[in-house]
Design an enzyme around this catalytic site. Sequence first.
Site, PDB file in Angstrom:
ATOM      1  NE  ARG A 238      -4.196  -1.330   0.095  1.00  0.00           N
ATOM      2  CZ  ARG A 238      -4.502  -2.217  -0.753  1.00  0.00           C
ATOM      3  NH1 ARG A 238      -3.607  -2.693  -1.532  1.00  0.00           N
ATOM      4  NH2 ARG A 238      -5.601  -3.001  -0.766  1.00  0.00           N
ATOM      5  CD  GLU A 267      -3.127   3.389  -4.971  1.00  0.00           C
ATOM      6  OE1 GLU A 267      -1.922   3.009  -4.647  1.00  0.00           O
ATOM      7  OE2 GLU A 267      -4.131   2.472  -5.119  1.00  0.00           O
ATOM      8  CG  HIS A 299      -3.358  -0.718  -6.746  1.00  0.00           C
ATOM      9  ND1 HIS A 299      -3.783  -0.148  -5.580  1.00  0.00           N
ATOM     10  CD2 HIS A 299      -3.484  -1.958  -6.549  1.00  0.00           C
ATOM     11  CE1 HIS A 299      -4.050  -0.828  -4.675  1.00  0.00           C
ATOM     12  NE2 HIS A 299      -4.180  -2.224  -5.138  1.00  0.00           N
TER      13      HIS A 299
END
Length: 317
Positions: A238, A267, A299
């Site tokens: 993360r 993000e 991602h």
Amino acid sequence: MMSISSIAFFDAKPYDREYFNRLNERYGFHITYFDSKLSAETAHISRDYDAVCAFVNDTIDAEVAASLKDGGVKLVALRCSGYNNVDVSSLAPDIHVVRVPAYSPHAVAEYAVTLMLTLNRKTHRAFYRTRDNNFSLTGLVGFDMHGKTAGIIGTGKIGRITAELLRGFGMRVLAHDLYPNHEWAKEHDVEYVDTSALYRQSDIISLHCPLTPENLYMINRGTLSLMKPNVMIVNTGRGKLINSSDLLDALKNRSIAGAALDVYEEETQYFFEDHSTRIMEDDVLARLMTFPNVLVTSHQAFFTHEALENIADTTLE
Ligand code: NAI
């Protein structure tokens, strides 16, 4: 037992619709897909739905939780494994939360290794060179993975597979976890060490722990200063595991050798969307992407056919 028939599906992308519609033939839910992310501004559109389906960059804080409760939602179904974006205690006891704890740890582990190999051997740069009839090798030199030391932080489902893949390259693998799995480590010749030893000895560091209040910014000015100057940091965990401006400084000072980031702390604003005609407001991300030794992806570690199918199936189940 709770009965669910209608689902408000937030942040829906074409691939979500494809896999969920196909798998839903077995379940028969009434799914309404919304393009918007779930936030305080959009939560009200889930009024009168039984369940809300959300993803990694949807926000379910106390304000959203109050709105979902008010609208009679009974279940939040996360179609992902991490749940750092959900205030579970604000939803309890009225709204239950489910997630997909494992859909394909292989997808993420294989992607972490993809990032390492790409950044190391610079195939992403070679691809553009040869398309421009530039067959020079200058600047593309990499290193043998064999014989180097990898440090894996978090030896859960994904971290363990990543470690095994790297053992396959003939790397020495160091690991750190709050709950070490000694039996597995013995079987795969992996060595558990404390974080300080891992930071000091590793040539590649790969993050595979969840984001929790305790490990927020675990990679920061202090921990970066322990690392070898040739270290490559890979983050498929993360974004907020890394303090990005400290990472930027370390790259500028050449105190680390590179970073491959599939997740980024801010993000939510950018990832999964096409911003190619807009001006980038995030100066840290913009600067990070100017470095030849930084690779940013959006991602996508989870993004395989097998994972999408398992995500849809487990969520609907
Ligand atoms: P898991 O729950 O199987 O393993 C996580 C491990 O991290 C556990 O063994 C836990 O004890 C350990 N851990 C927790 N805090 C730690 C700390 N401070 N230091 C060292 N170890 C610590 O989870 P799994 O399935 O392996 O996933 C790991 C993470 O990967 C997820 O939490 C998620 O944030 C991320 N992820 C990213 C994806 C992507 O597409 N980029 C996709 C799927 C997961």
